[in-house]
Enzyme design. Structure first.
Site, PDB file in Angstrom:
ATOM      1  N   ASP A   7       0.840  -0.965  -0.137  1.00  0.00           N
ATOM      2  CA  ASP A   7       0.179  -0.007  -0.123  1.00  0.00           C
ATOM      3  C   ASP A   7       0.954   1.328  -0.205  1.00  0.00           C
ATOM      4  OD1 ASP A   7      -2.288   1.816   0.398  1.00  0.00           O
ATOM      5  OD2 ASP A   7      -1.652   1.849   2.626  1.00  0.00           O
ATOM      6  N   ASP A   9      -0.152   5.082   0.960  1.00  0.00           N
ATOM      7  CA  ASP A   9      -0.459   6.153   2.184  1.00  0.00           C
ATOM      8  C   ASP A   9      -0.407   5.740   3.346  1.00  0.00           C
ATOM      9  OD1 ASP A   9      -1.284   8.704   0.674  1.00  0.00           O
ATOM     10  OD2 ASP A   9      -2.439   7.126  -0.467  1.00  0.00           O
TER      11      ASP A   9
END
Length: 223
Positions: A7, A9
């Site tokens: 991922d 963020d």
């Protein structure tokens, strides 16, 4: 483990603090502040779903488009300043040096991805595949498994879900990894932790990428 999927963020880039700043700036005229409970529900979701959670939770007199226009303007100013999270660059470069395939799977749109990573192009250039939240091949957003399965296929057609290790900071993402039948490491940022007890579907739960030991998963040890 033959490949790693990340991922972005709050895991690789410290953008969650910026999201909170942007949200609080928009909430100012309504004398409201951004509650951690709402933030936790929004983390890891696509823009529309996250925004709709916020508007409903805080009972804001704004449509999605009205809110999104304000937020996009502010994000374009602030997101270029996002710093790498501790341990992120070390892990990415380590996997790259040892020829372990790595993919990025982010709920961010392609446009926001470009803004957020502008200062870190050398690091993000090491990923074998990059899949964004507005990618036409990703039908359903996290917690559905689509984005991780798409990222895996793009990385290497011969990979199976059980070959992949997912790194996530959001519980929605951990759920998506489990739905994809992939192992996962939940890297929980304690700045955004709720008060409740921690129960996770992740294979492993750590609070910083600095704590990650690649050897546990049959990956090369740090030098």
């Amino acid at each position: 483990i033959k490949a790693c999927i990340f991922d972005m963020d709050g895991l690789l880039l410290d953008t969650e603090t910026i999201y909170s700043q942007v949200t609080n700036k928009i909430l100012e005229p309504y004398n409201k502040t951004f509650p951690i409970e709402t933030k936790l529900k929004m983390m890891g979701r696509d823009v529309r779903t996250a925004t709709e959670i916020l508007l409903a939770d805080l009972d804001l007199p704004l449509t999605f488009d009205e809110y999104d226009n304000q937020a996009t303007e502010l994000k374009q100013i602030y997101f270029g300043m996002a710093m790498m999270m501790p341990g992120a660059e070390r892990l990415i470069r380590h996997l790259n040096v040892h020829s372990i395939p790595i993919a990025l799977a982010t709920s961010s749109s392609k446009q926001m991805f470009e803004i957020k990573t502008a200062a870190h192009k050398d690091i993000f250039g090491l990923f074998g595949s990059i899949t964004c939240g507005d990618d036409p091949e990703v039908e359903n957003s996290k917690p559905a498994p689509d984005i991780f399965l798409t990222a895996m296929r793009r990385l290497d057609n011969g990979l199976e879900p059980e070959d992949c290790l997912v790194f996530e900071d959001a519980e929605n993402g951990v759920e998506a990894a489990r739905s994809a039948r992939m192992s996962s490491v939940w890297v929980q940022d304690l700045r955004f932790a709720g008060d409740g007890p921690v129960e996770s579907m992740a294979t492993e739960h750590i609070t910083s990428l600095l704590e990650f030991d690649p050897v546990k998963y049959g990956l090369p040890a740090y030098d």
